[in-house]
Design an enzyme around this catalytic site. Structure first.
Site, mmCIF file in Angstrom:
data_model
loop_
_atom_site.group_PDB
_atom_site.id
_atom_site.type_symbol
_atom_site.label_atom_id
_atom_site.label_comp_id
_atom_site.label_asym_id
_atom_site.label_seq_id
_atom_site.Cartn_x
_atom_site.Cartn_y
_atom_site.Cartn_z
ATOM 1 C CB THR A 44 -0.885 0.020 1.272
ATOM 2 O OG1 THR A 44 -1.652 -1.172 1.340
ATOM 3 C CG2 THR A 44 -1.807 1.230 1.279
ATOM 4 N NE ARG A 63 -7.170 -8.922 1.568
ATOM 5 C CZ ARG A 63 -6.188 -8.039 1.569
ATOM 6 N NH1 ARG A 63 -6.115 -7.145 0.580
ATOM 7 N NH2 ARG A 63 -5.279 -8.026 2.523
ATOM 8 C CB VAL A 64 -12.252 -5.235 1.820
ATOM 9 C CG1 VAL A 64 -11.812 -3.838 2.240
ATOM 10 C CG2 VAL A 64 -13.295 -5.159 0.720
ATOM 11 N N GLY A 65 -8.848 -5.428 2.161
ATOM 12 C CA GLY A 65 -7.774 -5.362 3.141
ATOM 13 C C GLY A 65 -7.893 -4.138 4.025
ATOM 14 C CG ASP A 66 -4.268 -2.560 5.852
ATOM 15 O OD1 ASP A 66 -4.138 -2.933 4.670
ATOM 16 O OD2 ASP A 66 -3.334 -2.101 6.519
ATOM 17 C CB THR A 126 2.640 -0.704 4.271
ATOM 18 O OG1 THR A 126 2.654 -1.566 3.130
ATOM 19 C CG2 THR A 126 4.018 -0.701 4.905
ATOM 20 N N GLY A 127 1.529 -3.570 4.959
ATOM 21 C CA GLY A 127 1.838 -4.944 5.348
ATOM 22 C C GLY A 127 0.660 -5.864 5.172
ATOM 23 C CG ASP A 128 -1.040 -10.287 6.518
ATOM 24 O OD1 ASP A 128 -2.173 -10.043 6.060
ATOM 25 O OD2 ASP A 128 -0.668 -11.437 6.811
#
EC number: 3.4.19.5
Length: 373
Positions: free
Chosen positions: A238, A266-269, A289-291
């Site tokens: 991101t 799927r929706v991430g952060d 940023t990241g998982d």
């Protein structure tokens, strides 16, 4: 009191040439100093404007800097920076043409937040529209909502004047997807399903009978699913950016095309306020940023900003937020950048070496800072 003491000392040394009382002199002495006080904190004006971004997305930071240094607002400068990253397809993880899902489609998540008004606009799993950050701004400026998702987000963005519909896939993303399909869709983000080593269709298995996942006595999540796609710089990332403008106003924004080979929908952060980014005018901001699937469970950027509100410096606030996640998920990959109203910034990370970019009036160009886990 220190300014008063300084004024009186100066007066005592030069009283021959000064005819007015020391107290009157102090008032005059302080006037030009107060002219550079921003808000209710004493912050020297040369610290603003300021741009901070995850990763060495140097061109994006330069674009945001050009805008804010030219007098644009924090919100507009964030949009300019993130838009540049979308156009450049930074590392293939921002904008169109990257991170295909299980069906080979690329979708966009984005967010914009105004730290002055606490308004937020976001889009998630948006199809057919390349301009994620501009769509997020449209949500913030022209609706009472915070988040629009999927094809309906696309319809809204197009109805408000953004180009589309557009195929967001690229030859590179389709080639990546084809190779993944040829490899029996491994690795993927499925768990507790049957058949485990194929492209589906899948059916659920009983969780307690699944041999690969248990809970340890320490509360860590343990799994033997070594086939899970490892989140990394070129598989999912991101751009998360914070800008403080010349007026001291602060805004944050994000844009991403999400995790490679994610389950459709799927929706991430990225579009979640408090997870990928957060800003409060009188405190500061955070970028992450990241998982995202793990990080959004902890709202790390909300945690960072609230920790700074309580008096933590940026470095400690960032480390604390990351440590909270690592305690439960010791194998996760992630990072945050904390920025306070004084212009002080610091990063913290876990599982990888992290870099973030900064541009301030004291710098001749963008500088990249490296953070070790």
């Amino acid at each position: 009191m220190r300014f008063r003491d300084l004024g009186e000392q100066w007066y005592n040394l030069h009283h021959q040439s000064i005819s007015m009382p020391a107290k009157s002199f102090v008032i005059i002495f302080l006037l030009p100093l107060f002219s550079v006080v921003v808000g209710h904190e004493t912050v020297q004006s040369e610290e603003y404007p300021l741009v901070v971004s995850t990763w060495p997305f140097v061109e994006a930071v330069r674009a945001a800097w050009k805008a804010v240094d030219g007098g644009s607002s924090a919100v507009d400068s964030v949009v300019e920076g993130c838009s540049t990253c979308e156009e450049l397809r930074c590392d293939g993880t921002v904008g169109p043409g990257g991170s295909p899902d299980e069906n080979g489609e690329t979708t966009i998540d984005a967010l914009i937040m105004d730290g002055l008004t606490m308004e937020v606009g976001a889009v998630a799993a948006m199809r057919y529209v390349t301009d994620g950050i501009k769509a997020a701004k449209l949500v913030m400026r022209h609706t009472e909502h915070t988040l629009l998702v999927g094809e309906k987000a696309s319809e809204f963005a197009i109805s408000m004047g953004l180009p589309g519909p557009t195929n967001l896939s690229s030859p590179e993303s389709m080639e990546k997807w084809t190779k993944w399909k040829d490899g029996r869709c491994q690795p993927n983000f499925r768990k507790n399903v049957s058949p485990a080593n194929s492209c589906g269709p899948y059916s659920p298995t009983h969780y307690l009978q699944h041999p690969g996942e248990t809970c340890s006595s320490t509360g860590h999540i343990l799994t033997s699913n070594s086939g899970l796609p490892r989140v990394g710089l070129h598989s999912h990332d991101t751009i998360s950016m914070a800008v403080i403008d010349r007026m001291g106003h602060i805004a944050v924004g994000t844009s991403t095309n999400g995790a490679t080979f994610k389950i459709p929908g799927r929706v991430g952060d990225g579009p979640i306020a408090g997870s990928s980014a957060y800003a409060v005018e009188e405190v500061g901001a955070c970028c992450a940023t990241g998982d995202g699937d793990i990080m959004m469970r902890f709202l790390p950027c909300y945690q960072v900003v609230e920790s700074m509100r309580l008096g933590m410096d940026p470095k400690l606030a960032a480390k604390d937020a990351i440590a909270r996640i690592a305690k439960k998920f010791p194998d996760f990959l992630g990072a945050v950048v904390a920025l306070n109203k004084k212009g002080e910034h610091a990063g913290a990370c876990h599982g990888w070496t992290f870099k973030y970019s900064v541009r301030s009036p004291a710098m001749k160009d963008v500088e990249v800072f490296t953070v070790l886990p």
